[in-house]
Design an enzyme around this catalytic site. Structure first.
Site, PDB file in Angstrom:
ATOM      1  N   ARG A 283      29.248 -10.328  -5.166  1.00  0.00           N
ATOM      2  CA  ARG A 283      29.811 -11.449  -5.928  1.00  0.00           C
ATOM      3  C   ARG A 283      29.210 -11.534  -7.327  1.00  0.00           C
ATOM      4  NH1 ARG A 283      27.735 -15.418  -1.260  1.00  0.00           N
ATOM      5  NH2 ARG A 283      27.984 -13.461  -0.120  1.00  0.00           N
TER       6      ARG A 283
ATOM      7  N   LYS B  75      17.658  -4.577   3.171  1.00  0.00           N
ATOM      8  CA  LYS B  75      18.366  -4.518   4.455  1.00  0.00           C
ATOM      9  C   LYS B  75      17.495  -3.792   5.481  1.00  0.00           C
ATOM     10  CE  LYS B  75      23.147  -4.305   2.735  1.00  0.00           C
ATOM     11  NZ  LYS B  75      23.627  -5.518   3.391  1.00  0.00           N
TER      12      LYS B  75
HETATM   13  N1  BES Z   1      27.845  -4.923   1.145  1.00  0.00           N
HETATM   14  C1  BES Z   1      27.390  -6.032   1.893  1.00  0.00           C
HETATM   15  C2  BES Z   1      28.422  -6.521   2.895  1.00  0.00           C
HETATM   16  C3  BES Z   1      28.606  -5.675   4.120  1.00  0.00           C
HETATM   17  C4  BES Z   1      27.717  -5.766   5.167  1.00  0.00           C
HETATM   18  C5  BES Z   1      29.705  -4.868   4.240  1.00  0.00           C
HETATM   19  C6  BES Z   1      27.908  -5.020   6.308  1.00  0.00           C
HETATM   20  C7  BES Z   1      29.898  -4.133   5.388  1.00  0.00           C
HETATM   21  C8  BES Z   1      29.007  -4.205   6.419  1.00  0.00           C
HETATM   22  C9  BES Z   1      27.067  -7.200   0.980  1.00  0.00           C
HETATM   23  O1  BES Z   1      26.570  -6.860  -0.268  1.00  0.00           O
HETATM   24  C10 BES Z   1      26.009  -7.992   1.664  1.00  0.00           C
HETATM   25  O2  BES Z   1      24.947  -7.473   1.864  1.00  0.00           O
HETATM   26  N2  BES Z   1      26.325  -9.232   2.031  1.00  0.00           N
HETATM   27  C11 BES Z   1      25.406 -10.061   2.717  1.00  0.00           C
HETATM   28  C12 BES Z   1      25.536 -11.450   2.151  1.00  0.00           C
HETATM   29  C13 BES Z   1      24.492 -12.396   2.648  1.00  0.00           C
HETATM   30  C14 BES Z   1      23.139 -12.008   2.101  1.00  0.00           C
HETATM   31  C15 BES Z   1      24.863 -13.779   2.212  1.00  0.00           C
HETATM   32  C16 BES Z   1      25.776 -10.032   4.203  1.00  0.00           C
HETATM   33  O3  BES Z   1      26.959  -9.980   4.513  1.00  0.00           O
HETATM   34  O4  BES Z   1      24.871 -10.000   5.013  1.00  0.00           O
HETATM   35 MN    MN Z   2      24.460  -6.576  -0.244  1.00  0.00          MN
END
Ligand code: BES
Ligand code: MN
Ligand code: ZN
Length: 495
Positions: free
Chosen positions: A356, A282
């Site tokens: 997931r 990230k």
């Molecule tokens: N924990 C995150 C989701 C999240 C992001 C929660 C921002 C709260 C605020 C999750 O694990 C994630 O990173 N999801 C990705 C999925 C994507 C790579 C398909 C996302 O939402 O960007």
């Molecule tokens: Mn994630």
């Protein structure tokens, strides 16, 4: 904070502070009028001076009011004369507790619970007061230095008497008090877990919390370690965990207080104690907030705590897959293919879609409980934040009855959810050239395809998924966990 339900005259309360309401244009609530009479018009005189306008949530603290037994009287604005709207009642109650936070008042008699609120009864007013009071005094200072803690500890309400009419000191209001106090405890536990830093709140720490809760409330607990999960074939979950030096845990906490043959409700909570994104790292800005990626797990533990307090006569099982998502030489790569416990293979196209991947194995694991319903709770997608913001949690379910129950529990607890689609048409986005499915479906409908992914592991039972990415915590100056959706879940289980 301790709570009790009381009835009596405002001027007769020997407490540190008596709280009464006043309306706009200097109209008095019943309790304020009673104080005014005892003080020979003192309250009216003060109102005439114009130091409080009666707008909802305005406050004025008075000392040593003649003819009264309390040290202080707090006047709280209720708005226009007449029955209050629900949200105005809440606002007034919060203001009353906040106004006292900076004073030395510890024993408090609150008469705001006597005012009329449209369409609501005494039990509702009591519950709201307990929850609002707990909420507004919540502080997270476990990680502050000693001095900071001591400075703050000197202040704050310790005992709150909630005043109702004499005939309303009954079973209903007492039950409402019990339930809301248990809920408030669950909510603040959930907030604490969420707010703890990720170097303290590790998977091992969460497992320890479950063990200690099991002792306190007489629950059955089992912590699955890596070796056992390997034997079960949880290749998807363990794939996420393998990048971290923190050992993964699968927490299984059982509250078996219902009839023996009653099918359990199973709550599954995402417990990523820190989500760096893994190799699909990230961006750095705001990454600290990914300590909140275990708020699903925290809300499940908070719910178990609330129902444990209430000795709820139901069978409820909490299942929490918990690990870190870290980049390292051991981490999974984009392109890796893992085999889930269900036997379905998954091509990991983005290691940041890890929620997931841990949930799918937990969702297969829970089949053994022959559940009446399974609800998973997860900070699953940024896309859900874009879709619904911080107002509603996303609700996904193929079962209309379960969805309706959750929608209704959300409305009643003011911890609302909004139903989202799960149509087969979205499933195509998860197609993989090399495995049974990919772990991402692209940006369009990102929260929906994430839910579709989970649905491939829940075909054997009734299931709902709550995406709490937008509702579990607040960013900005008031950064912190919200405790959602514990009110929703407890309300659902009590119904
Ligand atoms: N924990 C995150 C989701 C999240 C992001 C929660 C921002 C709260 C605020 C999750 O694990 C994630 O990173 N999801 C990705 C999925 C994507 C790579 C398909 C996302 O939402 O960007
Ligand atoms: Mn994630
Ligand atoms: Zn995550």
């Amino acid at each position: 904070m301790e709570f009790s339900i009381k009835s009596g005259k405002a001027e007769k309360q020997r407490s540190d502070c008596v709280i009464v309401g006043v309306y706009e244009s200097a109209k008095l609530s019943e309790a304020a009028a009673s104080l005014d009479k005892a003080s020979k018009g003192f309250v009216e005189t003060v109102l005439k001076r114009g130091d409080i306008d009666g707008k909802v949530g305005s406050t004025l603290l008075l000392h040593s009011v003649p003819g009264t037994e309390a040290d202080r009287v707090l006047l709280v604005g209720l708005g226009k004369h007449g029955a209050l709207a629900e949200k105005d009642y809440r606002k007034a109650v919060i203001a009353s507790v906040k106004a006292l936070a900076k004073t030395g008042a510890k024993n408090v008699a609150n008469f705001l619970s006597e005012v009329n609120v449209s369409k609501q009864d005494a039990a509702w007013k009591v519950a709201q007061m307990v929850e609002a009071a707990r909420d507004s005094v919540y502080r997270f200072d476990a990680m502050k230095g000693k001095k900071d803690k001591e400075d703050k500890q000197a202040k704050g309400i310790e005992k709150l008497d909630i005043h109702v009419a004499e005939k309303e000191v009954n079973h209903e209001t007492k039950e409402a008090l019990k339930q809301s106090a248990a809920l408030a405890l669950g909510v603040s536990f959930t907030k604490d877990l969420g707010n703890l830093p990720p170097n303290v709140c590790t998977p091992t720490y969460l497992a320890e919390q479950a063990l200690s809760m099991a002792k306190t409330y007489g629950l059955t607990v089992q912590i699955l370690e890596r070796e056992e999960m390997q034997k079960l074939g949880m290749g998807s979950f363990l794939g996420v965990a393998q990048g971290s030096v923190q050992p993964p845990k699968m927490i299984v906490l059982q509250h078996n207080k219902g009839k023996k043959n009653q099918k359990p409700v199973v709550l599954v909570g995402k417990g990523i104690t820190f989500d760096t994104g893994g190799i699909s790292l990230k961006p750095g800005e705001g990454m600290d907030e990914m300590k909140y990626d275990m708020c699903g797990a925290a809300s499940v533990l908070g719910t178990m705590r609330a129902i444990g307090e209430l000795k709820l006569k139901r069978n409820v099982i909490a299942v929490i897959p918990t690990c870190e998502n870290m980049p390292s030489g051991h981490a999974t790569r984009p392109g890796d293919i893992v085999t889930s416990m269900s036997g379905q293979t998954i091509e990991i196209l983005n290691t940041d879609a890890e929620g997931r991947l841990i949930l799918c194995d937990a969702l297969t694991y829970v089949e053994r409980f022959k559940p009446a319903a399974v609800i998973d709770i997860a900070t699953l997608t940024g896309a859900c934040v874009i879709a619904l913001g911080a107002v509603h949690s996303g609700l996904f379910s193929g079962d209309d009855a379960l969805a309706e129950d959750l929608l209704s529990a959300g409305r009643q607890s003011q911890d609302t959810v909004w139903r989202m689609p799960l149509d087969q048409a979205y499933h195509d986005q998860l197609k993989s050239n090399f495995a049974d499915m990919a772990n991402i479906g692209g940006r369009p409908g990102g929260s929906v395809t994430a839910a579709c992914f989970l649905s491939k592991y829940t075909e054997k039972y009734t299931w709902a998924h709550l995406d709490i990415a937008g509702t579990a915590w607040k960013s900005g100056a008031a950064k912190g966990a919200t405790g959602r959706p514990v009110p929703l879940l407890v309300n659902y289980l009590l119904a």
